[in-house]
Motif scaffolding. Structure first.
Motif, mmCIF file in Angstrom:
data_model
loop_
_atom_site.group_PDB
_atom_site.id
_atom_site.type_symbol
_atom_site.label_atom_id
_atom_site.label_comp_id
_atom_site.label_asym_id
_atom_site.label_seq_id
_atom_site.Cartn_x
_atom_site.Cartn_y
_atom_site.Cartn_z
ATOM 1 N N MET A 71 -27.267 -77.268 -50.230
ATOM 2 C CA MET A 71 -27.136 -75.922 -49.666
ATOM 3 C C MET A 71 -26.784 -75.985 -48.187
ATOM 4 O O MET A 71 -27.368 -76.753 -47.432
ATOM 5 C CB MET A 71 -28.441 -75.141 -49.869
ATOM 6 C CG MET A 71 -28.337 -73.690 -49.464
ATOM 7 S SD MET A 71 -29.785 -72.733 -49.923
ATOM 8 C CE MET A 71 -31.009 -73.415 -48.802
ATOM 9 N N ARG A 72 -25.822 -75.127 -47.764
ATOM 10 C CA ARG A 72 -25.414 -75.029 -46.364
ATOM 11 C C ARG A 72 -25.468 -73.572 -45.935
ATOM 12 O O ARG A 72 -24.964 -72.692 -46.630
ATOM 13 C CB ARG A 72 -23.994 -75.533 -46.146
ATOM 14 C CG ARG A 72 -23.791 -77.009 -46.422
ATOM 15 C CD ARG A 72 -24.408 -77.869 -45.340
ATOM 16 N NE ARG A 72 -24.360 -79.274 -45.632
ATOM 17 C CZ ARG A 72 -25.299 -79.979 -46.249
ATOM 18 N NH1 ARG A 72 -26.386 -79.386 -46.656
ATOM 19 N NH2 ARG A 72 -25.166 -81.258 -46.455
ATOM 20 N N LEU A 73 -26.073 -73.335 -44.779
ATOM 21 C CA LEU A 73 -26.145 -72.016 -44.180
ATOM 22 C C LEU A 73 -25.507 -72.118 -42.814
ATOM 23 O O LEU A 73 -25.935 -72.927 -41.985
ATOM 24 C CB LEU A 73 -27.605 -71.563 -44.050
ATOM 25 C CG LEU A 73 -27.855 -70.218 -43.373
ATOM 26 C CD1 LEU A 73 -27.409 -69.087 -44.299
ATOM 27 C CD2 LEU A 73 -29.326 -70.063 -43.047
ATOM 28 N N LEU A 104 -23.577 -68.585 -46.746
ATOM 29 C CA LEU A 104 -24.448 -69.464 -47.523
ATOM 30 C C LEU A 104 -23.623 -70.046 -48.646
ATOM 31 O O LEU A 104 -22.983 -69.304 -49.400
ATOM 32 C CB LEU A 104 -25.629 -68.672 -48.102
ATOM 33 C CG LEU A 104 -26.534 -69.429 -49.074
ATOM 34 C CD1 LEU A 104 -27.339 -70.484 -48.321
ATOM 35 C CD2 LEU A 104 -27.455 -68.466 -49.794
ATOM 36 N N ASN A 106 -23.692 -72.972 -51.857
ATOM 37 C CA ASN A 106 -24.413 -73.936 -52.681
ATOM 38 C C ASN A 106 -23.597 -74.135 -53.946
ATOM 39 O O ASN A 106 -23.476 -73.221 -54.756
ATOM 40 C CB ASN A 106 -25.822 -73.441 -53.013
ATOM 41 C CG ASN A 106 -26.726 -74.566 -53.458
ATOM 42 O OD1 ASN A 106 -26.395 -75.737 -53.326
ATOM 43 N ND2 ASN A 106 -27.876 -74.220 -53.981
ATOM 44 N N ALA A 116 -29.330 -63.274 -42.654
ATOM 45 C CA ALA A 116 -30.017 -63.933 -43.763
ATOM 46 C C ALA A 116 -31.363 -64.440 -43.275
ATOM 47 O O ALA A 116 -31.471 -64.975 -42.173
ATOM 48 C CB ALA A 116 -29.191 -65.098 -44.301
ATOM 49 N N TYR A 118 -34.217 -67.001 -44.644
ATOM 50 C CA TYR A 118 -34.596 -68.019 -45.620
ATOM 51 C C TYR A 118 -36.064 -68.352 -45.399
ATOM 52 O O TYR A 118 -36.426 -68.937 -44.389
ATOM 53 C CB TYR A 118 -33.715 -69.254 -45.453
ATOM 54 C CG TYR A 118 -34.095 -70.454 -46.300
ATOM 55 C CD1 TYR A 118 -34.797 -70.323 -47.491
ATOM 56 C CD2 TYR A 118 -33.729 -71.725 -45.909
ATOM 57 C CE1 TYR A 118 -35.120 -71.422 -48.255
ATOM 58 C CE2 TYR A 118 -34.038 -72.836 -46.668
ATOM 59 C CZ TYR A 118 -34.744 -72.685 -47.847
ATOM 60 O OH TYR A 118 -35.065 -73.773 -48.596
ATOM 61 N N ILE A 125 -34.185 -66.386 -50.326
ATOM 62 C CA ILE A 125 -33.261 -65.996 -49.270
ATOM 63 C C ILE A 125 -32.944 -64.517 -49.461
ATOM 64 O O ILE A 125 -32.622 -64.080 -50.568
ATOM 65 C CB ILE A 125 -31.955 -66.810 -49.315
ATOM 66 C CG1 ILE A 125 -32.247 -68.279 -49.044
ATOM 67 C CG2 ILE A 125 -30.939 -66.275 -48.309
ATOM 68 C CD1 ILE A 125 -31.051 -69.187 -49.166
#
Length: 169
Positions: A71-73, A104, A106, A116, A118, A125
């Motif tokens: 996962m990348r935010l 976001l 994933n 956002a 988290y 989220i």
């Protein structure tokens, strides 16, 4: 191609193909690709970091990317709130609060929003403000997206809009 432009292209194509839209106040959707292990370590990179020991928070700004597993935010600014016990900071991340061009990603799923939050321990989220979710060729928009990362389930609310393709090519 950005998520927004992909959404616009998909929307225009679907309008031409089926000539109709579906609107709703809220929709539950499957987020299998957003199922995630929140116990993994969080790595954050940014142009700048400001730490406030009295509030137990850190603010990362400028090209921020927070990664946890796959996962990348990404956002312009991410505030890290640390958990406390008996009034003392534990050093464990409680929440990441991202603002400014939030994305976001994933797996094959991606979402964009203005903000956002988290919650790491709760493994959820909440994205708010002009949310656009893409899942492969499908797109969904609304004002609020809540995702449970343990189950991969979610809910989009606030004048939900999507376009369904009814067959053909």
């Amino acid at each position: 191609m950005t998520i927004v432009s992909r959404f616009a292209a998909a929307a225009a194509l679907a309008l031409l193909l089926i000539g109709g839209m579906a609107h709703a106040q809220g929709a539950s959707v499957a987020f299998g690709g957003l199922k995630h292990d929140a116990s993994l370590p969080v790595e954050i990179t940014a142009d700048e970091l400001t730490v406030d020991q009295t509030t137990g928070s850190a603010v990362f700004s400028g090209n921020v990317v927070a990664g946890q597993g796959e996962m990348r935010l990404s956002a312009s600014r991410v505030q890290v709130q640390y958990a406390t016990e008996n009034g003392e900071a534990t050093g464990r991340i409680d929440q990441l609060i991202a603002t400014g061009s939030v994305t976001l990603v994933n797996g094959a799923e991606a979402a964009e929003a203005e903000k956002a939050v988290y919650s790491v321990d709760a493994a959820n989220i909440v994205m708010t403000g002009n949310v656009i979710l893409t899942q492969g060729v499908n797109a969904l928009s609304g004002e609020k997206l809540t995702v449970d990362l343990n189950t991969g389930s979610g809910r989009m609310s606030g004048r939900v809009r999507t376009i369904f393709r009814t067959g053909g090519n």
